[in-house]
Design a protein around this motif. Structure first.
Motif, PDB file in Angstrom:
ATOM      1  N   ALA A  32       0.803  -1.077  -0.006  1.00  0.00           N
ATOM      2  CA  ALA A  32      -0.010   0.018  -0.063  1.00  0.00           C
ATOM      3  C   ALA A  32       0.945   1.309  -0.090  1.00  0.00           C
ATOM      4  O   ALA A  32       0.636   2.224  -0.822  1.00  0.00           O
ATOM      5  N   LYS A  33       1.950   1.181   0.828  1.00  0.00           N
ATOM      6  CA  LYS A  33       2.742   2.537   0.735  1.00  0.00           C
ATOM      7  C   LYS A  33       3.756   2.439  -0.594  1.00  0.00           C
ATOM      8  O   LYS A  33       3.823   3.641  -0.961  1.00  0.00           O
ATOM      9  N   GLY A  41       4.443  10.123  -8.050  1.00  0.00           N
ATOM     10  CA  GLY A  41       5.554   9.843  -9.092  1.00  0.00           C
ATOM     11  C   GLY A  41       6.749   9.307  -9.078  1.00  0.00           C
ATOM     12  O   GLY A  41       7.754   9.418  -9.707  1.00  0.00           O
ATOM     13  N   TRP A  42       6.979   8.469  -7.751  1.00  0.00           N
ATOM     14  CA  TRP A  42       8.178   7.790  -7.698  1.00  0.00           C
ATOM     15  C   TRP A  42       8.469   6.662  -8.514  1.00  0.00           C
ATOM     16  O   TRP A  42       7.324   5.901  -8.866  1.00  0.00           O
ATOM     17  N   PRO A  43       9.589   6.148  -9.111  1.00  0.00           N
ATOM     18  CA  PRO A  43       9.656   5.076  -9.881  1.00  0.00           C
ATOM     19  C   PRO A  43       9.209   3.865  -9.158  1.00  0.00           C
ATOM     20  O   PRO A  43       9.588   3.799  -7.904  1.00  0.00           O
ATOM     21  N   PRO A  44       8.930   2.652  -9.688  1.00  0.00           N
ATOM     22  CA  PRO A  44       8.449   1.562  -8.860  1.00  0.00           C
ATOM     23  C   PRO A  44       9.607   0.907  -8.093  1.00  0.00           C
ATOM     24  O   PRO A  44       9.491   0.527  -6.781  1.00  0.00           O
ATOM     25  N   GLU A  45      10.730   0.703  -8.566  1.00  0.00           N
ATOM     26  CA  GLU A  45      11.864   0.453  -7.805  1.00  0.00           C
ATOM     27  C   GLU A  45      12.101   1.062  -6.663  1.00  0.00           C
ATOM     28  O   GLU A  45      12.621   0.945  -5.505  1.00  0.00           O
ATOM     29  N   LYS A  49      11.762   0.641  -2.567  1.00  0.00           N
ATOM     30  CA  LYS A  49      13.223   0.741  -1.403  1.00  0.00           C
ATOM     31  C   LYS A  49      12.732   1.981  -0.455  1.00  0.00           C
ATOM     32  O   LYS A  49      12.991   1.766   0.694  1.00  0.00           O
ATOM     33  N   GLU A  50      12.015   2.902  -0.917  1.00  0.00           N
ATOM     34  CA  GLU A  50      11.254   3.985   0.039  1.00  0.00           C
ATOM     35  C   GLU A  50      10.476   3.447   1.185  1.00  0.00           C
ATOM     36  O   GLU A  50      10.775   3.736   2.392  1.00  0.00           O
ATOM     37  N   ALA A  51       9.619   2.723   0.665  1.00  0.00           N
ATOM     38  CA  ALA A  51       8.746   2.149   1.469  1.00  0.00           C
ATOM     39  C   ALA A  51       9.259   1.103   2.720  1.00  0.00           C
ATOM     40  O   ALA A  51       8.903   1.087   3.837  1.00  0.00           O
ATOM     41  N   GLU A  52      10.271   0.438   2.183  1.00  0.00           N
ATOM     42  CA  GLU A  52      11.028  -0.705   2.996  1.00  0.00           C
ATOM     43  C   GLU A  52      11.791   0.413   4.134  1.00  0.00           C
ATOM     44  O   GLU A  52      12.069  -0.311   5.280  1.00  0.00           O
TER      45      GLU A  52
END
Length: 896
Positions: A32-33, A41-45, A49-52
């Motif tokens: 969800a995050k 607008g963040w790239p998927p990868e 990493k940002e969510a983790e």
């Protein structure tokens, strides 16, 4: 965002999985995050990493979550189990409330079985399992004298063969290294008579003389006051006494001020220095059946010339074992004997723990008793299993319906076991009441001479035993019916239209098997009881050598006789007593002795003149000092020669009577009348008569070589007991005899006038106790087996109501129906008897050592017990058979 897999949702139906739930939850929030960051607008990868990063250490979070989830799940499961258990209990009480008669019968049967087990456990615990009521009692050691002698010779010598002289005791006390300290007490309690001479009627006292350190060695502290001191334990020291707690309570009304005061004993003031604690019961440990009033110091110089009179108890040094102490005793006694040529015999000792000495002889009997009550509990379990199966058969539709609605087999088993445990708990509560009543009776009666019996009580160990057997019993009698009932075929049960009774023939066969096992267990109990009963009857049937019926005895004052003049005065006094008592209405004859058979005894030496006696051979003889007419008053028989007369005086030739055992030992194949033997002094005694053998020590033990010495010639009397033969009851005669004695001697104390039958009953009371208990358990086992047979046959008749109705409608007679049902009963009984007889043959070996003059394979016991069981089975089967034969065919055909 990915959805939680559908299979996971269905997987959880099989049971909760906290780890899977945590992983799914974390994955859901992480995805969800990530989706939210991608939407900004963040790239998927990079979004992943940002969510983790924002979540931190996922493994740690997952581990913490898993632990919390598992803890919560365990708590939830426990709560669910507890709620289910409470639900089962509530359902059980509702169900049993609708079947109160069944519940009452089951609880009563359980109460009898559990109560008997708890009561017997309390006895076994006190006599075998629990330490003696002394600090560090495992360190206390008992000395049994005469190890160097043959065991039979030692037993035949009575107390003299098991005790020690003062010199032997003091020498071993000084020279041993195994014991912290040794102590002793004087075993011939009535050798010195004590009486309380308060104003009014003198009262007889039961007194034990003990060494100065007797109570410290045992670890007993005075409840009030102090122990004896050195000044009070020497010849000429200040007279002192310690009161037993119960005598202090009854005689002095628990007055603490009695300590330090004097009381008149034998006409002299004696200072009471202390009161012993209530927990100390000398008789319970050292002299079963004896109630001690007070203790006085044993003055060793007084007893030094009396021969073997002291019993010895020692407390081991730290780290020393009984085996090591025995080794030292084996080495030390011969050394001491070589240093004391004046010792009349070779002293040695068998050392055992005091606990083994007190209860060791009863070990086999108690194990048999415990086994018997264990069989009762097994019969109870089998009986209740039958009851449970019978009741469950009527609930088969209920269980089938619950299974059809989704209840698991395990859930039904838990429900049925809960019912069993609730019944068992009710039986345990009522059984505890039964055990309390039985234990209270045993502890407060005085007719059974078992050691430590007064100390038995239902304590924490007995309560734990109650919980244990209640739980085990509930599981045992509930498990088989639970599995059998819960495994019933659902479709057959629901289709059955026989009022819910869908147990079928498999249930009937299983219940028949239970009844067969019940009969087999009852057979083992009944055969064991029969063998013990026949053994007990054999003991009662022995020839005592005297007639205990219509005879009674009373202890009388003993005048001093330290010289011939005093001896003549004593003889004249005794002669007057006998003549005056003989003149009382109802008295047939009277005589006086210092010791009675089956009571105290001691031995002197007797050697036939001109006979060689090798070293170590038996020269001892139990000795009784008696007056003329004592032999006839006791109902003894003189086989040859004559009785004593009042003309046998110190001035005439010394004479003695011997028994047949002595004649066989010293003059085998000869006539001993007129022979000479050294027995009472330096001058040889002439044998003037042979008395028929008498059982002196116990009914089971053969007569020992004995001799009778006339009081008219010998003053070494240890007490005096008047024996009266009368047609009246002792109670009716006691006041007249006591009044006569007090008219001659006003200081004569009031003593018990006890019948000689009391001595016989006292001697056999331990054997009677065990026989009565085993017989009671056997009767209970037979009753339970009868209930089992009745239940099975009655259930079978109920199941076959229609079949019986059809047969009777087709012409079967009532007698034929009854014969068929009784035949079914006999088949069960015979099968149980065959198994039970085989088991009884093995069990009989275990009790062989307890039998007297009875073979473990005694055919009378086996046959009579077999007929008793068959008669019980026929009676149990007759009632259902009679009910079956009275069935109305039309009613039976319409019943379903």
């Amino acid at each position: 965002m990915k959805q939680i897999p559908q299979w996971r949702r269905y997987d959880r139906l099989l049971g909760p999985e906290p780890r899977a739930d945590i992983r799914d939850e974390l994955r859901f929030h992480l995805e969800a995050k990530t989706d939210d960051l991608i939407a900004h607008g963040w790239p998927p990868e990079a979004a992943r990493k940002e969510a983790e990063r924002q979540f931190g250490d996922l493994r740690t979070v997952q581990h913490i979550g898993e632990r919390i989830g598992e803890k919560m799940e365990r708590r939830r499961r426990l709560q669910d189990y507890w709620l289910e258990f409470l639900q089962d209990v509530r359902y059980t009480f509702r169900n049993l409330g609708r079947n109160r008669s069944y519940a009452a019968v089951a609880i009563l049967i359980l109460a009898l079985g559990i109560g008997a087990n708890v009561a017997v456990f309390s006895v076994v615990d006190a006599l075998l399992l629990r330490p003696l009521p002394f600090p560090d009692s495992q360190k206390l050691v008992w000395f049994t004298g005469g190890k160097s002698f043959d065991a039979k010779i030692r037993v035949a010598a009575g107390l003299s063969g098991q005790t020690y002289t003062v010199d032997a005791y003091q020498e071993f006390q000084r020279n041993n290294r195994s014991f912290q300290s040794l102590t002793s007490y004087q075993t011939f309690y009535n050798s010195v008579q004590y009486k309380l001479t308060n104003p009014g009627q003198p009262k007889q006292l039961s007194v034990v003389e003990v060494a100065d350190n007797f109570f410290p060695v045992l670890g007993i502290q005075a409840a009030i006051g102090r122990n004896f001191n050195a000044e009070e334990c020497v010849k000429g020291g200040r007279p002192a006494a310690m009161l037993s707690y119960f005598y202090w309570k009854s005689q002095f009304n628990s007055d603490p001020g009695i300590v330090g005061r004097t009381v008149p004993i034998n006409g002299s003031p004696v200072t009471v220095v202390g009161v012993l604690p209530a927990s100390f019961d000398f008789g319970a440990v050292f002299a079963p059946g004896m109630k001690v009033d007070l203790f006085v110091p044993a003055v060793m110089d007084f007893w030094r010339t009396w021969g073997n009179t002291l019993a010895i108890v020692g407390r081991l040094n730290p780290g020393v074992t009984v085996a090591q102490a025995q080794d030292e005793a084996d080495r030390l006694f011969p050394i001491l004997r070589s240093q004391h040529k004046d010792w009349g015999e070779d002293y040695a000792s068998d050392l055992t723990t005091l606990k083994d000495h007190v209860g060791g002889k009863l070990h086999r009997s108690l194990v048999v008793l415990w086994s018997a009550v264990g069989l009762i509990l097994l019969i109870v379990c089998v009986n209740l299993s039958n009851l449970q199966l019978s009741r469950a058969a009527t609930r088969s539709k209920e269980f089938a319906m619950r299974r059809a609605l989704g209840a698991s087999r395990g859930r039904l088993i838990r429900q049925l076991l809960t019912e069993s445990l609730v019944l068992s708990a009710g039986g345990a509560v009522l059984g505890l009441a039964v055990a309390y009543a039985v234990v209270f009776y045993l502890a407060h009666q005085g007719s059974i001479t078992l050691p430590l019996l007064t100390t038995i009580h239902v304590d924490s160990a007995a309560l734990f035993w109650t919980l244990l057997i209640a739980f085990a019993t509930g599981i045992l009698f509930g498990l088989a019916p639970a599995f059998k009932t819960s495994g019933t075929n659902i479709q057959n049960a629901l289709k059955d239209n026989a009022s819910g009774m869908a147990a079928g023939r498999s249930h009937e066969r299983f219940r028949a098997t239970l009844v067969i096992s019940e009969i087999a267990l009852a057979c083992v109990l009944l055969v064991g009881a029969g063998l013990l009963l026949r053994s007990f009857l054999a003991v009662l049937d022995v020839d005592l050598g005297f007639e205990p019926s219509h005879a009674a005895a009373m202890q009388i004052d003993l005048p001093p006789a330290s010289n011939n003049a005093q001896l003549a005065s004593r003889v004249a006094s005794f002669r007057t007593v006998i003549e005056r008592v003989n003149a009382l209405p109802g008295v047939e004859s009277a005589g006086i002795t210092d010791m009675l058979p089956l009571d105290r005894n001691r031995s002197w030496g007797l050697e036939a003149l001109g006979h060689d006696h090798p070293k170590g051979s038996d020269t001892g003889a139990l000795v009784y000092l008696v007056t003329p007419n004592y032999i006839s008053t006791m109902g003894m028989h003189i086989r040859k020669g004559r009785d004593f007369s009042w003309h046998d005086t110190p001035e005439s030739e010394p004479v003695i009577l011997i028994n047949e055992a002595m004649a066989r030992r010293e003059w085998p194949g000869e006539d001993p009348i007129g022979k000479l033997a050294y027995a009472t002094g330096k001058q040889p005694d002439r044998i003037i008569g042979v008395v028929a053998d008498v059982r002196e020590s116990s009914l089971e033990q053969a007569s020992s070589p004995s001799m009778f010495v006339p009081m008219t010639q010998n003053g070494d009397v240890e007490g005096a007991t008047l024996v009266v033969r009368t047609k009246l009851k002792p109670d009716a005669l006691s006041s007249g005899v006591l009044a006569t004695l007090r008219s001659l001697n006003p200081s004569q104390p009031a003593t018990e006038f006890r019948s000689l039958q009391f001595l016989v009953d006292h001697s056999v009371s331990p054997r009677r106790f065990f026989v009565q208990l085993v017989a009671a358990f056997a009767a209970l086992g037979v009753l339970l087996a009868a209930l089992g047979i009745y239940g099975v046959i009655s259930y079978s008749v109920t199941q076959k109501t229609q079949e019986i109705g059809v047969r009777m409608a087709l012409g079967a007679s009532m007698g034929r129906v009854q014969r068929q049902i009784l035949g079914q009963t006999l088949r069960l009984a015979i099968a149980g008897l065959v198994l039970g007889t085989a088991a009884s043959l093995g069990a009989a070996r275990l009790i062989a050592s307890l039998l007297y003059a009875t073979s473990p394979w005694d055919p009378v016991a086996y046959v009579s017990m077999g007929f008793a069981l068959l008669a019980m089975a026929l009676l149990s089967g007759y009632l259902p058979a009679r009910r079956a034969s009275s069935i109305d065919p039309m009613v039976a055909l319409r019943s379903n």
